[in-house]
Design an enzyme around this catalytic site. Structure first.
Site, PDB file in Angstrom:
ATOM      1  CG  ASP A   1      -9.252   1.720  -1.000  1.00  0.00           C
ATOM      2  OD1 ASP A   1      -8.245   1.579  -1.703  1.00  0.00           O
ATOM      3  OD2 ASP A   1      -9.286   1.479   0.226  1.00  0.00           O
TER       4      ASP A   1
ATOM      5  CG  ASP B   1      -2.302   0.530   0.950  1.00  0.00           C
ATOM      6  OD1 ASP B   1      -2.450   1.327   0.010  1.00  0.00           O
ATOM      7  OD2 ASP B   1      -3.238   0.174   1.693  1.00  0.00           O
TER       8      ASP B   1
END
Lengths: 401, 401
Positions: free
Chosen positions: A202, A147
């Site tokens: 996201d 991430d």
């Protein structure tokens, strides 16, 4: 002289390790990731239950193989700086969990972050890449989602290269999933760094009062589909655009889930289920295990589909497949049902990037409906039907010789 | 709740560690570095000999304290990835060497690189920052010079921040010297990252046939002085512009060495000797240990000097000092001797950045010649002298009350 020999051996071994990473994702990776359903509430029972369910439900037979723990598995680093699993949540340890998952014939993925902390505030890998890769290899990790939170001052390409090289050095073949959200055009450099890269932020978790649920339009399925239609040429075998993990079974309607899944298949997207595999409805399971839809996603040509036309917000996507076959998807973006008419014989569909064409004026194709799971005729007849709101028709077209 | 306490304690301890790094370089660091003389030919005998010589020669008494091993001390990493000293060159190990240097009342510095290899091809710290900082702290390192070779894809500020945070986490106060060559404007961000930052490429090592020697003009003293005259406002106590280590005693003429040293003092530069301390001439020693020149460099105001005027390639530099004193340096850039005339009383020197002025039209200053080491009168009389080629006159001016 001895030094030169050592150096040459080191360089050779890096090449050998790099070679191990090639070909790990010749088709888009398929699996399950804990985040969309469990967020930070992960523990070894949840993971084992989902691994068991992946086998028992038939997901494994349908092609799913990676069980990926997302954020919040981390405990503290030990006195030498090596990362440990949270001892409360994972009392048996990561090695035991990996062994269990491997014993089921599945593969095991984990999560970290290029910054000093993960998005969930757990220890990040910044400045610790080789130590973390060492532990992942030692535990038996097969997949790393990496991430991009808390990365002040870092350059994305360089940060991901550092972890790539650390994974090479650790020596275990690991699929490397770049979760950089598309901020630094990872499609332009990701091919040499990892196997897949996120193209957007996201997939939506919308807050509707107290209730959170996946979204259809805003930051949901439609927005993600629409955001990056200009980067399909960067995707292909072993290097995929990743429109994020799936929300099938997490709260959208069955129609929406079906449309979502179909569109991910049309995009040759990684298929990472994000629901509770141990507690899913029959409808969710049927969507996730539609082998004919999955075959569109997993087609070995690895060509990402494209939007061909839109009429009254019914969008038509095409995707070239092997053996001159095509996948076609009619996506009803409207909330209400819409009539669909499509006179095949008036269309010549050209994919100039992939140098392929479906010339319906000259060639007739047999039509297989991938959700009805039946042959519905040929393209010499006009398609006339009604498509429910937020739903799809998905076909596989085979040229008639 | 326990987690919150742990997190708060962690954040506090990072703050405490960060605090340990503040104030380590309130005046420009002084010491010795192996590179300019020994390059990759370092071993524990060379380092010990130079440490001994730093004490015996009087350099220590003059203010020098850091003994820094530059590139090529490295052996291979151990099986866990921790860096080790080259066992042939440093058979006693780094800890023993640190202990020895500390026993002399000196401090110990080391070298690494932000990339995957150092400039000399030894293991770099990329992705290993915390492990390397851990070892440095364990060995008793007090100073880190951190180079910028083989940094493909890295962002300089971020890469140096990563090592800074690794040093914080290791918990030992370490002067952090950024050797990034000025490519990414480190003066704009270095203050929050390290104690000093290189402003240019390496001070010249010119190849003249087979012979290599430090240069005076091209990539030497003059070019470095001229390159970065616009960044003095970024320097100050604990955060210094670094025009590179010194070449005094490495092959230039005595005049040139004296001019080089004087100009480094005028620039409030870190004073890192780069010659063989165990084998230096009387002239070299006299230059390096000129305490009155050093006092200009180490003045606690920490204001970098500036070029005030140039006439017939004789340049005049001024540097504000504490208590309204000033340092002045006449630098003859010509190869041949030049007459110097300067009518003080016609000049009003203004340092607008530091908000200071030397108004010779109103104030008279006593003149101390820092190389002749004698008082030579006052600024109410015109200066008239002859300055040899590549040499300096360096004065300290004290206002007459």
């Amino acid at each position: 002289m001895k030094k030169i020999v050592v150096l040459v051996l080191m360089l050779l071994s890096v090449q050998v390790y790099a070679q191990k990473f090639k070909g790990l994702a010749l088709t888009p990776p398929m699996g399950w990731n804990s985040w969309n359903k469990f967020a930070c509430d992960v523990n070894e029972k949840v993971i084992r239950d989902c691994a068991d369910a992946m086998v028992k439900s038939g997901l494994k037979d349908a092609g799913y193989k990676y069980i990926v723990i997302d954020d919040c598995w981390h405990g503290e680093r030990d006195s030498l700086g090596f990362i440990q699993a949270d001892p409360q949540r994972f009392p048996s340890g990561m090695k035991a969990l990996a062994d269990y998952i491997h014993s089921l014939g599945l593969k095991f993925g984990i999560y970290s972050d290029a910054g000093w902390k993960t998005c969930g505030g757990r220890p990040g890998s910044r400045g610790r890449e080789y130590q973390d890769a060492y532990m992942y290899a030692k535990w038996g990790i097969d997949y790393l989602k990496y991430d991009w939170c808390n990365t002040e001052g870092l350059n994305a390409e360089g940060a991901y290269m550092t972890m790539r090289d650390a994974l090479y050095a650790a020596g275990r073949p690991i699929v490397f999933s770049l979760c950089e959200w598309g901020n630094n055009d990872p499609w332009k450099w990701g091919k040499n760094v990892g196997h897949l890269w996120r193209t957007t932020g996201d997939i939506a978790v919308l807050f509707d009062g107290e209730e959170k649920h996946p979204g259809w339009s805003s930051w949901g399925v439609l927005q993600i589909i629409d955001m990056r239609q200009d980067i399909r040429q960067y995707a292909g075998p072993d290097h995929w655009n990743d429109p994020d993990m799936m929300e099938v079974g997490n709260g959208m309607s069955v129609n929406e889930d079906r449309a979502h899944f179909s569109m991910w298949c049309m995009q040759a997207a990684p298929l990472m289920a994000g629901n509770d595999l141990a507690n899913m409805s029959k409808e969710t399971l049927e969507i996730l295990t539609n082998k004919e839809a999955i075959a569109v996603d997993q087609d070995t040509l690895g060509i990402q589909g494209f939007s061909y036309a839109m009429n009254d917000k019914v969008e038509i996507w095409f995707k070239p497949l092997q053996n001159d076959e095509w996948a076609v998807c009619f996506l009803n973006r409207n909330g209400e049902a819409k009539p669909v008419e499509f006179t095949w014989s008036e269309h010549k569909v050209i994919d100039s990037f992939a140098n392929r064409e479906a010339d319906f004026t000259k060639t007739t194709y047999k039509i297989r409906d991938l959700w009805a799971k039946k042959d519905i005729g040929k393209t010499d007849k006009k398609l006339t039907t009604t498509l429910p709101g937020h739903d799809v028709l998905m076909f596989r077209l085979t040229p008639v010789k």
